[in-house]
Design an enzyme around this catalytic site. Structure first.
Site, PDB file in Angstrom:
ATOM      1  N   GLU A 156       0.926  -1.279   0.170  1.00  0.00           N
ATOM      2  CA  GLU A 156      -0.041  -0.014   0.008  1.00  0.00           C
ATOM      3  C   GLU A 156       0.905   1.297   0.085  1.00  0.00           C
ATOM      4  O   GLU A 156       1.617   1.459   0.916  1.00  0.00           O
ATOM      5  CB  GLU A 156      -0.996  -0.097   1.403  1.00  0.00           C
ATOM      6  CG  GLU A 156      -1.579   1.238   1.672  1.00  0.00           C
ATOM      7  CD  GLU A 156      -2.285   1.534   2.703  1.00  0.00           C
ATOM      8  OE1 GLU A 156      -2.819   2.565   3.237  1.00  0.00           O
ATOM      9  OE2 GLU A 156      -2.210   0.566   3.543  1.00  0.00           O
ATOM     10  N   ASP A 213      -1.316  -1.079   5.762  1.00  0.00           N
ATOM     11  CA  ASP A 213      -1.165  -0.788   7.129  1.00  0.00           C
ATOM     12  C   ASP A 213      -2.233  -1.420   7.904  1.00  0.00           C
ATOM     13  O   ASP A 213      -3.053  -2.014   7.463  1.00  0.00           O
ATOM     14  CB  ASP A 213      -1.638   0.602   7.058  1.00  0.00           C
ATOM     15  CG  ASP A 213      -0.554   1.631   6.435  1.00  0.00           C
ATOM     16  OD1 ASP A 213       0.561   1.297   6.046  1.00  0.00           O
ATOM     17  OD2 ASP A 213      -0.905   2.812   6.012  1.00  0.00           O
ATOM     18  N   ASP A 255      -4.152  -0.068   9.913  1.00  0.00           N
ATOM     19  CA  ASP A 255      -5.386   0.787  10.452  1.00  0.00           C
ATOM     20  C   ASP A 255      -6.365   0.343   9.470  1.00  0.00           C
ATOM     21  O   ASP A 255      -6.637  -0.501   8.677  1.00  0.00           O
ATOM     22  CB  ASP A 255      -4.929   2.256   9.970  1.00  0.00           C
ATOM     23  CG  ASP A 255      -4.376   2.688   8.635  1.00  0.00           C
ATOM     24  OD1 ASP A 255      -4.710   1.797   7.789  1.00  0.00           O
ATOM     25  OD2 ASP A 255      -4.056   3.734   8.460  1.00  0.00           O
ATOM     26  N   ASP A 314      -8.163   1.995   6.801  1.00  0.00           N
ATOM     27  CA  ASP A 314      -7.740   2.263   5.633  1.00  0.00           C
ATOM     28  C   ASP A 314      -7.120   1.051   5.031  1.00  0.00           C
ATOM     29  O   ASP A 314      -7.297   0.662   3.922  1.00  0.00           O
ATOM     30  CB  ASP A 314      -7.081   3.492   5.210  1.00  0.00           C
ATOM     31  CG  ASP A 314      -7.919   4.721   5.216  1.00  0.00           C
ATOM     32  OD1 ASP A 314      -9.186   4.499   5.130  1.00  0.00           O
ATOM     33  OD2 ASP A 314      -7.465   5.730   5.450  1.00  0.00           O
TER      34      ASP A 314
END
Length: 634
Positions: free
Chosen positions: A424, A496, A498, A500
């Site tokens: 990403e 990640d 998180d 997203d």
């Protein structure tokens, strides 16, 4: 077609041993009943590791009138508990054999080290046996209990009171039920090899095997340990002449290994064990051994100035023709699955790697002549590898579009070994390129979130640049019916930790599930698990995947009386420097990869359709209302 109602009454609640009998493949190897014998044997070996037993006898009995063979395992350990459990109101014997996740090995109070960690093993044996009998010697009495298809015929009873009070131990005999196994007969060769290995790994333990069909008795007891065992399995000519053997011990970990190189052996010997349980698929402990050997050899070769210019030794150069036996004893071992074929405890990789490197480096500097002979052998392996690599230039494709310009490809011609990381963001992609091993790891950075492809026709997919780049890098088109042109053995999604990042990982999983399903069906797709926390305690560094793991590490640090920990929370991959990314997420020795799989009975397509379908908003709302509390806020 009438709609079937799905309500609470449609749910089945399995109790007792029913889950095992319903899905035996989740709990044991169903090709043959050998693993059942191993489960019983492991309990006896745990007694030996604790110093409570020094003799184990395994008997393979003839088939009875119904055609069923049976195995009995006898030890002179403490004997299963025969008193009643205060809360459950059952004898210890019945509790152990009829309840999943019941045992004395969840803490380290009764057993310092143990192979049986889940409280499942011997109850699985009972569940999958037509008949099981157990005899327990304790305090001058012999207790007996019998089970049919996992159910007790009668409570535990005393059948003899003339036994010597000093004699203790347990005998378990079981008749596997043929319906649960492809072949209900025990395989004698692997069983004997397992028994021999137990004797090798547990000094002072005598193991006997009696085959009633042949009348032969075999006995094993090893004082020479791993080195003697390894030498006995190989031709006379090895390098060095005697295996390189090492040991390391600290409060909660014991490591013992022996390695030797031999190019003319019929088959490579690579045996690893955790708490005397064989791990045929290796795991983090084998990764640690491998990296430790490589680091020591590299250091020695550079110090002696032995390497040709531009030549770098890699793990495969050292690992070729390497024969090893590795035994690890540790507390709270984490395995992949109940059959314990692969160790997944991450923290031991660094411990073993460091111990092996230090011991091997010392040995090489003390045996310079043999050390240089070994390095020359490794250099020849490296030159042969380099020659083969020149024959295959991965960046060139004979037909079809050129590879994406932002793809940082690997160099190995071995497709099975090659790995592609879909990363990403360009920033994280840059760190990943520095962190990777370019020998076999390729990096393809992705810009932002890819298109939701769940309802996109396959003919339209290649119009989108990111998806086009993924397909070209993989070497296969959407909807491919075979994977002959697949360029990588592992395809790893690295995003990640998180929300997203999880969304991006979900979109990629949807892409592969809908348009490249063979990648998942044949086990090529993985999700990389970067840590959320870094914890510094003095000179030690720990990484935690989530809050649960963080709390566990903090508790361990507090118990050890170490310095006050400092906790850093990573907001994303971009906050990690290349060395941290390498250690936690990309190094084979220490990373965590989750393989995406689904069984024929699963319904991932229904779930994905509900999550990603454009006309399923109302269904998503209902699902969030019912299941939203399952989400973790990170």
């Amino acid at each position: 077609m009438s709609e079937r109602k799905y309500q609470a009454d449609a749910m089945e609640v399995l109790s007792g041993l029913e889950p095992v009998q319903k899905r035996p493949g989740m709990y044991t190897d169903t090709s043959r009943p050998n693993h059942l014998a191993q489960e019983v044997l492991d309990n006896s070996v745990d007694e030996a590791m604790g110093g409570y037993a020094n003799f184990i006898r395994v008997e393979l009995h003839r088939e009875d009138d119904t055609g069923l063979a049976s195995v009995s395992v006898t030890d002179n350990g403490r004997g299963m508990p025969v008193d009643k459990h205060t809360k459950e109101k059952l004898s210890g014997v019945e509790l152990i054999l009829t309840r999943l996740h019941a045992g004395a090995k969840f803490s380290n109070e009764t057993y310092h080290y143990a192979g049986g960690l889940h409280g499942v093993g011997v109850s699985v044996v009972n569940a999958l046996s037509e008949k099981l009998q157990v005899f327990v010697k304790r305090e001058g009495q012999v207790h007996f209990m019998e089970f049919h298809n996992g159910r007790p015929l009668a409570p535990l009873k005393v059948v003899d009171t003339t036994s010597n009070k000093r004699q203790t131990g347990t005998t378990v005999r079981f008749w596997p039920a043929a319906k649960y196994f492809d072949n209900p007969k025990f395989s004698v060769g692997p069983l004997k090899h397992l028994l021999q290995a137990k004797a090798v790994l547990c000094p002072g333990l005598t193991v006997e095997f009696f085959d009633e069909n042949t009348g032969e008795t075999t006995r094993w007891q090893y004082e020479g340990g791993l080195s003697t065992y390894l030498q006995s399995q190989l031709p006379k000519t090895t390098l060095p002449e005697e295996p390189l053997e090492g040991q390391f011990k600290e409060a909660k970990t014991e490591i013992h290994w022996a390695v030797v190189w031999c190019g003319n052996a019929s088959a490579p010997i690579g045996e690893s064990y955790v708490n005397l349980v064989p791990t045929p698929q290796g795991g983090t402990h084998v990764n640690g051994l491998r990296s430790g050997l490589l680091d020591a050899v590299r250091e020695f070769a550079e110090f002696r100035n032995l390497l040709p210019k531009q030549l770098k030794l890699v793990a495969e150069d050292i690992w070729k023709d390497c024969h090893y036996v590795l035994s690890l004893k540790m507390q709270d071992a984490q395995f992949q699955g109940q059959t314990k074929e692969r160790l997944s405890s991450r923290e031991v990789a660094q411990t073993i790697g460091s111990a092996v490197k230090n011991a091997t480096a010392l040995w090489l500097h003390q045996h310079v002549v043999v050390g240089e002979q070994l390095v020359q052998q490794f250099i020849q392996n490296a030159l042969e590898r380099a020659r083969l690599e020149k024959q295959v230039i991965r960046k060139k494709i004979v037909s079809g579009p050129p590879l994406p310009g932002k793809l940082a490809d690997c160099v190995t011609p071995d497709k099975k070994r090659a790995e592609l990381f879909l990363v990403e963001g360009d920033s994280a992609g840059g760190s990943a390129k520095q962190a990777r091993d370019k020998e076999f790891q390729a990096i393809l950075p992705l810009r932002g979130k890819i298109l939701n492809t769940w309802e996109v026709a396959q003919g339209e997919l290649m119009k989108h640049q990111e998806i086009h780049d993924i397909a070209v890098a993989l070497g296969i088109d959407p909807g491919a019916t075979d994977l002959e042109s697949l360029r990588y053995g592992k395809v790893c999604v690295l995003a990640d930790a998180d929300s997203d990042g999880l969304h991006i990982a979900t979109l990629l999983c949807a892409l592969f599930l809908k348009h490249f399903p063979l990648l998942i069906q044949e086990g090529h797709l993985y999700i990389a698990m970067p840590p959320l926390y870094r914890i510094d305690a003095g000179k030690q560094v720990f990484y935690a995947l989530d809050d649960v793991e963080k709390d566990k590490i903090l508790k361990k640090i507090a118990q050890g009386g170490k310095a006050k920990p400092h906790i850093q929370r990573f907001k994303g991959l971009g906050e990690m420097n290349p060395s941290q990314l390498r250690e936690t997420t990309m190094s084979v020795a220490t990373r965590r990869l989750v393989q995406l799989q689904y069984s024929p009975g699963d319904s991932p397509f229904d779930l994905m359709d509900m999550l990603l379908g454009k006309k399923r908003a109302s269904d998503r709302r209902v699902w969030l209302e019912e299941s939203g509390d399952r989400a973790d806020v990170i």
